[in-house]
Design a protein around this motif. Structure first.
Motif, PDB file in Angstrom:
ATOM      1  N   ILE A  87       4.511  -6.035 -12.953  1.00 29.89           N
ATOM      2  CA  ILE A  87       3.103  -6.416 -12.879  1.00 29.89           C
ATOM      3  C   ILE A  87       2.581  -6.730 -14.276  1.00 29.89           C
ATOM      4  N   ASP A  88       1.920  -7.870 -14.390  1.00 29.31           N
ATOM      5  CA  ASP A  88       1.204  -8.222 -15.616  1.00 29.31           C
ATOM      6  C   ASP A  88      -0.264  -7.900 -15.375  1.00 29.31           C
ATOM      7  N   PHE A  89      -0.740  -6.777 -15.909  1.00 33.83           N
ATOM      8  CA  PHE A  89      -2.097  -6.325 -15.624  1.00 33.83           C
ATOM      9  C   PHE A  89      -3.165  -7.216 -16.246  1.00 33.83           C
ATOM     10  N   LYS A 141      10.051  -0.287  -8.275  1.00 34.99           N
ATOM     11  CA  LYS A 141      10.874   0.775  -8.865  1.00 34.99           C
ATOM     12  C   LYS A 141      10.097   2.082  -8.935  1.00 34.99           C
ATOM     13  N   ILE A 142       8.805   2.003  -9.247  1.00 37.98           N
ATOM     14  CA  ILE A 142       7.983   3.206  -9.419  1.00 37.98           C
ATOM     15  C   ILE A 142       7.513   3.772  -8.083  1.00 37.98           C
ATOM     16  N   TYR A 143       7.013   2.901  -7.210  1.00 40.93           N
ATOM     17  CA  TYR A 143       6.401   3.372  -5.972  1.00 40.93           C
ATOM     18  C   TYR A 143       7.205   3.040  -4.705  1.00 40.93           C
ATOM     19  N   GLY A 144       8.252   2.252  -4.825  1.00 40.57           N
ATOM     20  CA  GLY A 144       9.018   1.834  -3.653  1.00 40.57           C
ATOM     21  C   GLY A 144      10.317   2.571  -3.470  1.00 40.57           C
ATOM     22  N   THR A 145      10.462   3.715  -4.102  1.00 44.17           N
ATOM     23  CA  THR A 145      11.656   4.535  -3.929  1.00 44.17           C
ATOM     24  C   THR A 145      11.245   5.945  -3.544  1.00 44.17           C
ATOM     25  N   LEU A 202       0.824  -1.209   0.000  1.00 44.61           N
ATOM     26  CA  LEU A 202       0.000   0.000   0.000  1.00 44.61           C
ATOM     27  C   LEU A 202       0.861   1.265   0.000  1.00 44.61           C
ATOM     28  N   VAL A 203       0.605   2.124  -0.967  1.00 52.71           N
ATOM     29  CA  VAL A 203       1.304   3.400  -1.075  1.00 52.71           C
ATOM     30  C   VAL A 203       0.386   4.507  -0.576  1.00 52.71           C
ATOM     31  N   PRO A 204       0.837   5.363   0.341  1.00 55.99           N
ATOM     32  CA  PRO A 204      -0.004   6.469   0.798  1.00 55.99           C
ATOM     33  C   PRO A 204      -0.531   7.277  -0.386  1.00 55.99           C
ATOM     34  N   LYS A 228      -7.299   0.999  -9.153  1.00 54.48           N
ATOM     35  CA  LYS A 228      -7.688   1.449 -10.482  1.00 54.48           C
ATOM     36  C   LYS A 228      -6.734   2.495 -11.054  1.00 54.48           C
ATOM     37  N   ASN A 229      -6.159   3.317 -10.185  1.00 59.41           N
ATOM     38  CA  ASN A 229      -5.336   4.435 -10.656  1.00 59.41           C
ATOM     39  C   ASN A 229      -3.833   4.156 -10.605  1.00 59.41           C
ATOM     40  N   LEU A 230      -3.456   2.903 -10.480  1.00 56.42           N
ATOM     41  CA  LEU A 230      -2.036   2.576 -10.318  1.00 56.42           C
ATOM     42  C   LEU A 230      -1.219   3.026 -11.525  1.00 56.42           C
ATOM     43  N   ARG A 231      -1.699   2.696 -12.731  1.00 57.84           N
ATOM     44  CA  ARG A 231      -0.969   3.081 -13.946  1.00 57.84           C
ATOM     45  C   ARG A 231      -1.183   4.544 -14.316  1.00 57.84           C
TER      46      ARG A 231
END
Length: 470
Positions: free
Chosen positions: A195-197, A229-233, A167-169, A207-210
């Motif tokens: 992630i393979d959507f 890489k996108i949300y964990g840094t 979970l990303v704030p 829903k808004n991840l991409r």
């Protein structure tokens, strides 16, 4: 800091998922509590940590949960982990390197998420989909727990499936399904890579991840979508635990997969999962959660800091899964049916390496009163947590002699007896009354043994002088 693992159903002797979690918070007592199944009236609400009212479900499931003696917002105790009557289990790990996307409208905190999953979860998958809908409506924000203002990763499992929910704030999230033939772990960091959507069996996403990543220049169409890489840094919320490359996180990944899967990969490699070489049991998961890398090239008992008595729990923030500062450790021993002895949550107080896991069943009603309380800085052997905490502190003085020669053998024998009795109850489909009686008797005997051992050790090793006649 905390740790979580999930073993897919095809990796286990029982044919059902096994999961485990360590809640690590040095010096903070752990509690275990029970909430019954409740049918609610239309005017009732769920009270969030920040004081917001969320409409209550028509009914909520019974569950047993553990937490720390630490007040946060509306919660008198914090950082909940547990299992409900449907064998939906949850174990939390704080994440301290992440991209913070939160807004002022975000309401739900980590503790809200856990309790909602337990109250409303029929299966792991349904629980995650349900919490996704609530996050879309109410948002998700960093924890307001002092010193733990981070994001969160959760091990969410039932007998059939296990997921790591990250979970990303700001309400961006992914749930990655653990492969049926693998063990996967998380040590205070995100671990979901590409992630393979189109693979909705193995990935469930917000829903808004991409779209958020695209609109904010974090990702381009056509590129692999690497969640970590996108949300964990980002900036570190706590530089003690750090991100995926921090020693305490990369070494605990290695420790878990080496213990359960005999994998000896490069600790710097971001390897979170592997296939075990034999079928696993709850005892194997206990061993993984208490491991201090003994017998490996990283054995903490052989480090200079371990001293002449080879104490492997010398690190304040340890690079091993087994920690001296564990509050509570849980093993979720799930089964593929609904008999009273099917789902069992094993709970160990304080440093689990020097304690006993006691059983709580889906048909149970919590643990004896001694396991339900204990306050920070208020030493009181009337609390089971303080009794086991004392054992750990006493062991550190002469670890080889007290822990290895006395405490661990006594607790191991007791643990084996509990595990064997649990199997007997399950095999003969014991009644709810029988499993509750066993749970309370096991917990009471473990607590009594801790009190007995503590008294003996204090007498024999008074002022570090060994009284050989005792």
């Amino acid at each position: 800091m905390c740790f979580g693992l999930i073993a897919g159903r095809n990796t286990t002797v029982s044919g059902a998922v096994l999961a485990g979690a360590n809640d690590d918070w040095p010096g903070c007592p752990g509690h275990t509590h029970f909430k019954p199944h409740i049918v609610h009236t239309p005017d009732e609400y769920f009270l969030a940590v920040k004081g917001h009212h969320i409409p209550q479900a028509a009914e909520t499931y019974a569950y047993t949960y553990t937490a720390c003696a630490y007040e946060t917002g509306t919660r008198p105790i914090s950082w909940a982990d547990g299992m409900n009557e449907n064998q939906v289990s949850v174990g939390m790990m704080g994440v301290y390197e992440f991209r913070n996307c939160q807004t002022e409208k975000d309401i739900l905190e980590a503790d809200d998420i856990t309790l909602l999953l337990l109250e409303r979860g029929r299966t792991a998958r349904q629980a995650i989909e349900m919490i996704g809908e609530l996050i879309e409506e109410y948002g998700y924000t960093v924890s307001s727990i002092d010193g733990a203002a981070g994001a969160v990763c959760m091990a969410v499992a039932d007998p059939e499936e296990g997921f790591f929910l990250e979970l990303v704030p700001g309400g961006k999230w992914v749930a990655k399904r653990v492969a049926d033939d693998e063990v996967e772990c998380r040590p205070n960091c995100f671990g979901t890579q590409e992630i393979d959507f189109s693979d909705t069996k193995n990935f469930i996403c917000s829903k808004n991840l991409r779209s958020y990543a695209l609109e904010n220049g974090l990702w381009k169409e056509g590129e692999p979508f690497n969640f970590t890489k996108i949300y964990g840094t980002g900036p570190l919320a706590n530089d003690t635990y750090g991100g995926a490359d921090w020693p305490v996180n990369r070494m605990r990944r290695w420790n878990c997969l080496h213990t359960l899967c005999n994998v000896d990969s490069d600790p710097f490699a971001k390897v979170y999962c592997a296939k075990p070489q034999h079928k696993l049991t709850a005892r194997d998961v206990m061993h993984a959660l208490t491991s201090t890398m003994e017998g490996t090239r990283f054995d903490l008992s052989l480090a200079p800091e371990a001293g002449v008595h080879h104490n492997p729990l010398w690190m304040t923030t340890s690079t091993s899964v087994g920690q001296g500062g564990t509050v509570v450790s849980m093993v979720y021993d799930l089964r593929p049916d609904t008999s009273p002895a099917a789902g069992c949550m094993w709970v160990a107080c304080a440093a689990a390496k020097l304690a006993v896991y006691v059983p709580v069943f889906t048909a149970g009603e919590g643990l004896p009163e001694a396991y339900t309380w204990g306050e920070c800085g208020e030493y009181d052997l009337g609390s089971a947590w303080w009794a086991f905490q004392e054992i750990g502190e006493l062991c550190y003085r002469r670890y080889d002699e007290i822990a290895n020669d006395l405490v661990i053998p006594v607790f191991d024998e007791m643990q084996q007896g509990f595990l064997e009795e649990r199997e007997k109850l399950y095999e003969r489909r014991a009644s709810p009354e029988e499993v509750r009686a066993f749970s309370h008797a096991a917990a009471a005997s473990a607590y009594a043994k801790a009190r007995e051992l503590g008294k003996y050790i204090k007498g024999k090793y008074l002022c570090n002088t060994v009284l050989s006649w005792l």
